[in-house]
Design a protein around this motif. Structure first.
Motif, PDB file in Angstrom:
ATOM      1  N   TYR A   1      37.329  46.772  44.089  1.00 12.58           N
ATOM      2  CA  TYR A   1      38.300  47.830  44.344  1.00 12.58           C
ATOM      3  C   TYR A   1      38.202  48.307  45.802  1.00 12.58           C
ATOM      4  O   TYR A   1      37.153  48.174  46.453  1.00 12.58           O
ATOM      5  CB  TYR A   1      38.083  49.002  43.386  1.00 12.58           C
TER       6      TYR A   1
ATOM      7  N   ASP B   1      40.329  41.965  37.323  1.00 17.15           N
ATOM      8  CA  ASP B   1      40.534  42.637  38.599  1.00 17.15           C
ATOM      9  C   ASP B   1      41.526  43.798  38.567  1.00 17.15           C
ATOM     10  O   ASP B   1      41.304  44.811  39.243  1.00 17.15           O
ATOM     11  CB  ASP B   1      40.971  41.618  39.662  1.00 17.15           C
ATOM     12  N   PRO B   2      42.647  43.708  37.817  1.00 17.65           N
ATOM     13  CA  PRO B   2      43.562  44.863  37.812  1.00 17.65           C
ATOM     14  C   PRO B   2      42.904  46.158  37.348  1.00 17.65           C
ATOM     15  O   PRO B   2      43.303  47.246  37.777  1.00 17.65           O
ATOM     16  CB  PRO B   2      44.664  44.419  36.839  1.00 17.65           C
TER      17      PRO B   2
ATOM     18  N   SER C   1      42.926  50.443  38.265  1.00  8.18           N
ATOM     19  CA  SER C   1      43.209  51.505  37.296  1.00  8.18           C
ATOM     20  C   SER C   1      42.021  52.457  37.181  1.00  8.18           C
ATOM     21  O   SER C   1      42.189  53.673  37.028  1.00  8.18           O
ATOM     22  CB  SER C   1      43.574  50.909  35.933  1.00  8.18           C
TER      23      SER C   1
ATOM     24  N   ILE D   1      49.535  48.869  35.055  1.00 14.17           N
ATOM     25  CA  ILE D   1      48.330  48.057  34.915  1.00 14.17           C
ATOM     26  C   ILE D   1      47.745  48.207  33.521  1.00 14.17           C
ATOM     27  O   ILE D   1      47.385  47.216  32.861  1.00 14.17           O
ATOM     28  CB  ILE D   1      47.286  48.451  35.981  1.00 14.17           C
TER      29      ILE D   1
ATOM     30  N   VAL E   1      43.504  42.771  45.038  1.00  9.83           N
ATOM     31  CA  VAL E   1      43.795  43.361  43.732  1.00  9.83           C
ATOM     32  C   VAL E   1      45.295  43.284  43.447  1.00  9.83           C
ATOM     33  O   VAL E   1      45.709  43.003  42.317  1.00  9.83           O
ATOM     34  CB  VAL E   1      43.292  44.816  43.685  1.00  9.83           C
TER      35      VAL E   1
ATOM     36  N   ASN F   1      46.416  39.904  42.066  1.00  9.36           N
ATOM     37  CA  ASN F   1      46.099  39.677  40.661  1.00  9.36           C
ATOM     38  C   ASN F   1      46.870  40.610  39.724  1.00  9.36           C
ATOM     39  O   ASN F   1      47.212  40.226  38.606  1.00  9.36           O
ATOM     40  CB  ASN F   1      44.592  39.804  40.442  1.00  9.36           C
ATOM     41  N   ILE F   2      47.147  41.833  40.176  1.00  7.74           N
ATOM     42  CA  ILE F   2      47.970  42.735  39.373  1.00  7.74           C
ATOM     43  C   ILE F   2      49.377  42.152  39.222  1.00  7.74           C
ATOM     44  O   ILE F   2      49.978  42.206  38.137  1.00  7.74           O
ATOM     45  CB  ILE F   2      48.026  44.131  40.015  1.00  7.74           C
ATOM     46  N   TYR F   3      49.915  41.615  40.288  1.00  5.59           N
ATOM     47  CA  TYR F   3      51.241  40.992  40.247  1.00  5.59           C
ATOM     48  C   TYR F   3      51.309  39.940  39.149  1.00  5.59           C
ATOM     49  O   TYR F   3      52.267  39.889  38.365  1.00  5.59           O
ATOM     50  CB  TYR F   3      51.529  40.382  41.614  1.00  5.59           C
TER      51      TYR F   3
END
Length: 443
Positions: free
Chosen positions: A138, A280-281, A285, A298, A222, A225-227
């Motif tokens: 993060y 990773d997301p 959060s 997320i 991050v 990977n969230i995408y």
């Protein structure tokens, strides 16, 4: 004007005389070593597992896409050594940290491996060295967690030694993207650190994208990977909806992706695997909660993706019921324990969750995976010792159902469908099969 220490390190990078140390000899660390050795540097690998070290020093690999011949070539060039002795961390001029960053039981970041590595470095850190974190984490980890530990020996980050963050970017199983062929984002704690880190990676990879801070680089990784996690959750949710409407989600996606703009295809599956997307997301959060905010997209994406193994098992029960069979006592063979097609990496694979859920319901379970010959122990799952089964016609015919969890190219789907009584396909792997399609159930 760069400091004298910075200029000295920059010169050794330019001359390829500096030694690159890589901490963590796994799916990220070994490809990095390959990139730097191919660029003309010498590398010293560190790992707490002495078996990995001895295997490498024997010229053998334990990762499918890193061949034995490659390790042998490193040794033959006399540019590679490996050790479990952390006192040798003083030897390299550059230290790249590639250790795991998992989540704990509360789904909060677990940085014990990063912290432990930094503590080991701090014991022997010398002036002029550079430390780069590659592990996904993060924003603020490098500056707020790493730097205070590294400075415990009295040296000052940014002047006596240099600190940067450059997130790993690996696509295991994809021959089009090697570690050397993927651009690297680089952020650092000050200008000298950024100059040294940029020069280092520019000498070994296809391109470097310098950014203004470690925090930007951490956040960029991050975001990547969230995408993916959010878009995969979207198609997973649509799969469940379209199943109820008797619409084939795979056909829908194939039709939508013919649009040449404004759409990128993502595909559903039995859950998320690998180190990055399932984990990773949640770093972000967690950080949002610390800031008194929330990351609703997320959290929702995580909820959807985590529900998929349960959905697959529920559908498996429905499909078996068509044949008047319960899950309990049914012989079910799970195809694929690796998290991704044509790799040997089982990290966070949804197949383990599927296996545990099916065993809880009393299934007589086996598996087949040419890349995972024996079932590895996993931290979060209590599973029996199993070996990969050969998919002979006799074995397939003996099963009540075959559940495709990972669509390896090595599987002969025509033969599987021909000889199995029921094939449950979570990956659209049987799309090209023309015979016996009445045995196939999409899930």
């Amino acid at each position: 004007m760069p400091s004298d220490a910075c200029q000295t390190l920059l010169q050794s990078i330019s001359d390829h005389t500096c030694t690159v140390g890589v901490i963590g000899l796994g799916y990220v660390g070994l490809p990095l070593i390959d990139a730097f050795i191919n660029a003309g540097f010498s590398c010293l690998g560190f790992d707490v597992d002495p078996k990995k070290v001895s295997t490498l020093l024997e010229g053998k690999s334990y990762i499918k896409h890193i061949e034995d011949a490659k390790i042998g070539n490193w040794l033959a060039k006399d540019r590679f050594d490996a050790t479990a002795d952390m006192a040798r961390l003083a030897e390299p001029d550059v230290l790249l940290i590639c250790v795991p960053t998992p989540l704990d039981s509360a789904r909060d970041p677990d940085l014990r491996y990063v912290e432990g590595t930094c503590q080991a470095i701090a014991k022997v850190l010398r002036a002029g060295q550079m430390v780069v974190l590659e592990s996904t984490t993060y924003p603020t980890t490098t500056r707020d967690v790493m730097v205070p530990i590294l400075e415990q020996n009295g040296l000052s980050a940014g002047s006596d030694f240099f600190v940067a963050y450059s997130p790993e970017r690996e696509d295991p199983g994809n021959p089009d993207f090697s570690a050397a062929g993927i651009p690297k984002v680089v952020g650092a704690i000050n200008e000298d650190s950024l100059a040294c880190a940029t020069a280092l990676y520019e000498s070994a990879v296809a391109g470097v994208v310098p950014v203004s801070s470690c925090e930007v680089a951490e956040a960029a990784k991050v975001l990547e990977n969230i995408y993916r996690a959010v878009n995969i959750a979207l198609v997973n949710e649509l799969k469940v909806l379209f199943d109820e409407m008797q619409i084939d989600v795979w056909e829908v996606i194939n039709a939508a992706k013919t649009k040449p703009f404004g759409f990128q295809a993502f595909y559903p599956g039995p859950g998320l695997g690998g180190h990055c997307i399932p984990i990773d997301p949640f770093y972000l959060s967690w950080l949002a909660r610390k800031q008194g905010s929330n990351a609703r997209f997320i959290e929702l994406a995580g909820e959807v993706n985590r529900s998929m193994p349960g959905y697959v098992v529920s559908r498996t029960s429905e499909f078996l019921n068509e044949f008047r069979k319960p899950v309990r006592g049914s012989k079910i063979c799970l195809l694929g324990m690796a998290y991704k097609k044509d790799v040997d990496d089982p990290r966070e694979s949804p197949s383990f969750e599927l296996m545990e859920l099916l065993l809880e319901q009393g299934a007589d379970l086996t598996y087949s995976d040419p890349h995972v010959p024996t079932l590895p122990p996993m931290r979060h799952y209590d599973l029996p010792e199993l070996r990969s089964q050969s998919l002979t016609p006799e074995f397939l015919a003996s099963q009540d159902a075959v559940l495709i969890a990972t669509d390896h190219s090595a599987f002969d789907y025509d033969q599987i469908v021909e000889h199995a009584a029921l094939v449950i396909d979570t990956r659209n792997a049987t799309s090209a099969v023309t015979e016996h399609r009445d045995k196939i159930r999409k899930c």
